[in-house]
Design a protein around this motif. Structure first.
Motif, short mmCIF file in Angstrom:
data_model
loop_
_atom_site.label_atom_id
_atom_site.label_comp_id
_atom_site.label_asym_id
_atom_site.label_seq_id
_atom_site.Cartn_x
_atom_site.Cartn_y
_atom_site.Cartn_z
N ALA A 29 -2.99 5.11 13.99
CA ALA A 29 -3.15 6.35 13.21
C ALA A 29 -2.23 6.33 11.99
CB ALA A 29 -2.87 7.57 14.08
N ALA A 30 -1.01 5.84 12.15
CA ALA A 30 -0.07 5.77 11.03
C ALA A 30 -0.55 4.79 9.98
CB ALA A 30 1.32 5.38 11.53
N ASP A 31 -1.08 3.64 10.41
CA ASP A 31 -1.62 2.67 9.45
C ASP A 31 -2.79 3.24 8.68
OD1 ASP A 31 0.27 0.80 10.28
OD2 ASP A 31 -1.14 -0.29 11.58
N GLU A 32 -3.67 3.94 9.37
CA GLU A 32 -4.83 4.56 8.72
C GLU A 32 -4.38 5.63 7.72
OE1 GLU A 32 -8.68 5.22 7.61
OE2 GLU A 32 -7.93 3.60 8.87
N ALA A 33 -3.42 6.45 8.10
CA ALA A 33 -2.90 7.48 7.19
C ALA A 33 -2.25 6.85 5.97
CB ALA A 33 -1.90 8.37 7.93
N ALA A 34 -1.54 5.74 6.16
CA ALA A 34 -0.91 5.05 5.03
C ALA A 34 -1.97 4.50 4.07
CB ALA A 34 -0.01 3.93 5.53
N ARG A 35 -3.05 3.94 4.62
CA ARG A 35 -4.14 3.43 3.76
C ARG A 35 -4.79 4.58 2.98
NH1 ARG A 35 -4.86 -0.04 8.11
NH2 ARG A 35 -6.35 1.33 9.12
N GLU A 36 -5.03 5.69 3.65
CA GLU A 36 -5.64 6.84 2.97
C GLU A 36 -4.72 7.39 1.89
OE1 GLU A 36 -6.98 9.82 5.71
OE2 GLU A 36 -8.13 8.38 6.88
N ALA A 37 -3.42 7.47 2.18
CA ALA A 37 -2.46 7.97 1.19
C ALA A 37 -2.38 7.03 -0.01
CB ALA A 37 -1.08 8.14 1.83
N GLU A 38 -2.37 5.73 0.26
CA GLU A 38 -2.31 4.76 -0.84
C GLU A 38 -3.54 4.90 -1.74
OE1 GLU A 38 -1.95 -0.05 -1.58
OE2 GLU A 38 -1.68 0.76 0.44
N SER A 39 -4.70 5.08 -1.14
CA SER A 39 -5.92 5.25 -1.91
C SER A 39 -5.90 6.55 -2.70
CB SER A 39 -7.12 5.23 -0.96
OG SER A 39 -8.31 5.49 -1.65
N ALA A 40 -5.43 7.62 -2.07
CA ALA A 40 -5.40 8.93 -2.73
C ALA A 40 -4.39 8.95 -3.88
CB ALA A 40 -5.06 10.02 -1.72
N LEU A 41 -3.34 8.17 -3.75
CA LEU A 41 -2.28 8.18 -4.77
C LEU A 41 -2.39 7.00 -5.73
CD1 LEU A 41 0.68 9.19 -2.44
CD2 LEU A 41 -0.61 10.64 -4.02
N ASP A 42 -3.52 6.32 -5.74
CA ASP A 42 -3.72 5.18 -6.63
C ASP A 42 -4.04 5.69 -8.03
OD1 ASP A 42 -4.32 2.85 -7.93
OD2 ASP A 42 -6.13 2.42 -6.78
N TRP A 43 -3.08 5.58 -8.91
CA TRP A 43 -3.25 6.04 -10.28
C TRP A 43 -3.44 4.88 -11.24
CZ3 TRP A 43 1.07 10.28 -10.80
CH2 TRP A 43 0.82 11.28 -9.87
N SER A 44 -3.83 3.72 -10.73
CA SER A 44 -3.96 2.54 -11.58
C SER A 44 -4.99 2.75 -12.69
CB SER A 44 -4.30 1.31 -10.75
OG SER A 44 -5.52 1.48 -10.07
N ALA A 45 -6.02 3.54 -12.45
CA ALA A 45 -7.03 3.79 -13.48
C ALA A 45 -6.43 4.53 -14.66
CB ALA A 45 -8.20 4.57 -12.90
N LEU A 46 -5.43 5.34 -14.43
CA LEU A 46 -4.79 6.08 -15.52
C LEU A 46 -3.91 5.17 -16.37
CD1 LEU A 46 -3.71 9.30 -13.61
CD2 LEU A 46 -5.65 9.01 -15.14
N HIS A 47 -3.51 4.06 -15.81
CA HIS A 47 -2.63 3.13 -16.52
C HIS A 47 -3.38 1.90 -17.01
CE1 HIS A 47 0.83 5.47 -15.33
NE2 HIS A 47 0.38 5.47 -14.10
#
Length: 56
Positions: A29-47
């Motif tokens: 569950a922690a690994d899945e939450a970390a993957r979801e958070a990383e995806s949600a906080l991915d701002w690479s398109a803005l940069h």
């Protein structure tokens, strides 16, 4: 009431047998939450380092 756990069996194995591997489920569950958070906080398109968001 007699205990189903023998005195030589490690307590962790007895608990896993009785309740399932809660620690493994928590890690999953922690690994899945970390993957979801990383995806949600991915701002690479803005940069300019990722795919551009699609305008609707």
């Amino acid at each position: 009431m007699a205990s189903p756990i023998s005195s030589t069996e490690p307590i962790y194995h007895a608990l896993v047998a009785e309740h399932g591997d809660v620690a493994a489920a928590a890690r999953h569950a922690a690994d899945e939450a970390a993957r979801e958070a990383e995806s949600a906080l991915d701002w690479s398109a803005l940069h300019g380092r990722g795919p551009r968001p699609v305008a609707h």
